[in-house]
Design an enzyme around this catalytic site. Structure first.
Site, PDB file in Angstrom:
ATOM      1  N   TRP A 102       1.204  -1.197  -0.075  1.00 27.88           N
ATOM      2  CA  TRP A 102      -0.214   0.091   0.154  1.00 27.88           C
ATOM      3  C   TRP A 102       0.485   1.537  -0.140  1.00 27.88           C
ATOM      4  O   TRP A 102       0.162   2.225  -0.863  1.00 27.88           O
ATOM      5  CB  TRP A 102      -0.831  -0.051   1.313  1.00 27.88           C
ATOM      6  CG  TRP A 102      -2.144  -1.221   1.122  1.00 27.88           C
ATOM      7  CD1 TRP A 102      -1.919  -2.382   1.911  1.00 27.88           C
ATOM      8  CD2 TRP A 102      -3.006  -1.352  -0.315  1.00 27.88           C
ATOM      9  NE1 TRP A 102      -3.214  -3.169   1.147  1.00 27.88           N
ATOM     10  CE2 TRP A 102      -3.631  -2.280   0.189  1.00 27.88           C
ATOM     11  CE3 TRP A 102      -3.443  -0.415  -0.666  1.00 27.88           C
ATOM     12  CZ2 TRP A 102      -4.682  -3.015  -0.650  1.00 27.88           C
ATOM     13  CZ3 TRP A 102      -4.081  -1.148  -2.147  1.00 27.88           C
ATOM     14  CH2 TRP A 102      -5.496  -2.700  -1.775  1.00 27.88           C
ATOM     15  N   ASP A 171      -1.848   6.727   6.408  1.00 27.38           N
ATOM     16  CA  ASP A 171      -2.298   6.298   5.314  1.00 27.38           C
ATOM     17  C   ASP A 171      -3.110   5.117   7.004  1.00 27.38           C
ATOM     18  O   ASP A 171      -1.962   3.638   6.999  1.00 27.38           O
ATOM     19  CB  ASP A 171      -2.408   5.158   4.373  1.00 27.38           C
ATOM     20  CG  ASP A 171      -2.898   3.908   3.923  1.00 27.38           C
ATOM     21  OD1 ASP A 171      -4.274   3.735   4.581  1.00 27.38           O
ATOM     22  OD2 ASP A 171      -3.204   3.217   3.239  1.00 27.38           O
ATOM     23  N   LYS A 195     -12.171  -1.352   6.973  1.00 28.90           N
ATOM     24  CA  LYS A 195     -11.550  -2.213   8.312  1.00 28.90           C
ATOM     25  C   LYS A 195     -12.131  -1.994   9.638  1.00 28.90           C
ATOM     26  O   LYS A 195     -12.680  -3.076  10.135  1.00 28.90           O
ATOM     27  CB  LYS A 195      -9.673  -1.802   7.999  1.00 28.90           C
ATOM     28  CG  LYS A 195      -9.823  -2.441   6.308  1.00 28.90           C
ATOM     29  CD  LYS A 195      -8.257  -2.383   5.793  1.00 28.90           C
ATOM     30  CE  LYS A 195      -7.836  -2.044   4.389  1.00 28.90           C
ATOM     31  NZ  LYS A 195      -8.360  -3.401   4.235  1.00 28.90           N
TER      32      LYS A 195
END
Length: 347
Positions: A102, A171, A195
């Site tokens: 990511w 993030d 999530k």
């Protein structure tokens, strides 16, 4: 039908009581005669939910009125592009840490916009890990510095937030509100909701107002953080039901308490890691000091045995244990709402 133990990395398990409340109100929200999915985003019923979700998030993060909470469609992947479009100007440099898939995805988008310095790169290291403080090489006067606090695919989590010398952006898609942090250290935090916060369809952004004000004015209106601040995330029709579920999930998290949630998360993860470490059959994939409390990644001796493990786990009511397609193996994602009972069954 009995609910399974859902180890999915996202969309992921939601608090049962939040789901049940949504179920009870699905057809007729609090006597309005409408579902939240049907009502106007300008109406008083939805407006109250929208603003409560914002207030809950600010409260849980301990953020002052110097920050705005935004709901932006497109998930974290849209943020990968929106951040440099706003803040990476001509002749400037942005620092990025590349510690996994990511982080690498964010870097790829930023490089389309401007100059990127890789402050540390351990994406391909095995066992997977986060960089040490001594490895981090920050650019003096950088436009901003970007980190990924938890790499969902590799199972590595940043345990200490670094000092960068420039506005820090994180993030936090897979570990936001899973532990107490000084969220005020960040110029901006963003997270795909699916999530730890709610269903898919929206990214939560917490951004310091003075930092947002530095954003480019030469990009499309929808791409500007200032637009969403000015319009309280109502510039366009928001994903109302996703935000409603964030409201219910944050209510639940406030009742539990962030410190209690952190202890439960740490204990859940440790139960699985202890079982892995006590075995000569299973092998963890992340360095012990960097192991994630959210995504426990491990391998068996062969891929055939991994496939059998996943099959037999499914037969015992444990679903979504297959590792990410890019790396294989096993991944048990045990976010805030994942029950302790499910971890005990897995162990």
């Amino acid at each position: 039908m009995a609910r399974v133990y859902n180890f999915s990395a996202g969309p992921a398990v939601l608090p049962l009581e939040a789901l049940q409340e949504a179920q009870a109100d699905l057809v007729d929200y609090k006597g309005s005669g409408m579902s939240v999915m049907e009502m106007s985003h300008r109406g008083k019923e939805y407006d109250a939910l929208h603003n409560e979700a914002i207030a809950n998030l600010k409260d849980l993060m301990g953020l002052s009125d110097d920050y705005s909470i935004l709901f932006i469609q497109g998930g974290a992947s849209f943020q990968f592009a929106m951040i440099p479009m706003n803040f990476l100007g001509e002749g400037q440099t942005a620092d990025y840490v590349n510690a996994g898939s990511w982080g690498a995805a964010a870097i790829k988008q930023a490089r389309l916009i401007g100059n990127v310095n890789i402050a540390a790169d351990c994406q391909k290291d095995i066992p997977t890990r986060m960089p040490t403080a001594s490895e981090l090489k920050w650019t003096p006067g950088a436009a901003y510095s970007h980190i990924t606090t938890n790499e969902t695919i590799s199972g590595a989590q940043l345990k200490e937030i670094p000092e960068t010398g420039s506005p820090l952006i994180a993030d936090m898609s897979s570990d936001i509100l899973s532990r107490p942090l000084d969220y005020g250290k960040f110029a901006m935090i963003y997270a795909g909701a699916q999530k730890n916060l709610g269903p898919s369809g929206v990214a939560v952004v917490a951004i310091r107002k003075d930092f947002a004000a530095k954003g480019s004015i030469s990009i499309p209106t929808m791409m500007r953080y200032q637009t969403h601040i000015d319009e309280n995330s109502l510039y366009n029709t928001p994903p109302c039901f996703s935000i409603y579920m964030i409201c219910l999930t944050t209510r639940w998290l406030k009742r539990v308490g962030l410190q209690n949630m952190f202890k439960q998360n740490r204990d859940k993860a440790q139960l699985i890691y202890d079982a892995i470490d006590a075995s000569k059959f299973f092998r963890g994939t992340a360095k012990k000091e960097d192991r994630s409390d959210m995504n426990v990644t491990f391998r068996l001796p062969t891929e055939e045995l991994e496939a059998l493990f996943i099959k037999q786990a499914s037969e015992h009511g444990m679903k979504q244990l297959k590792g990410h397609r890019s790396v294989g193996g096993i991944r048990a994602s045990i976010y805030n709402a994942f029950p302790v009972a499910g971890v005990n069954v897995l162990v």
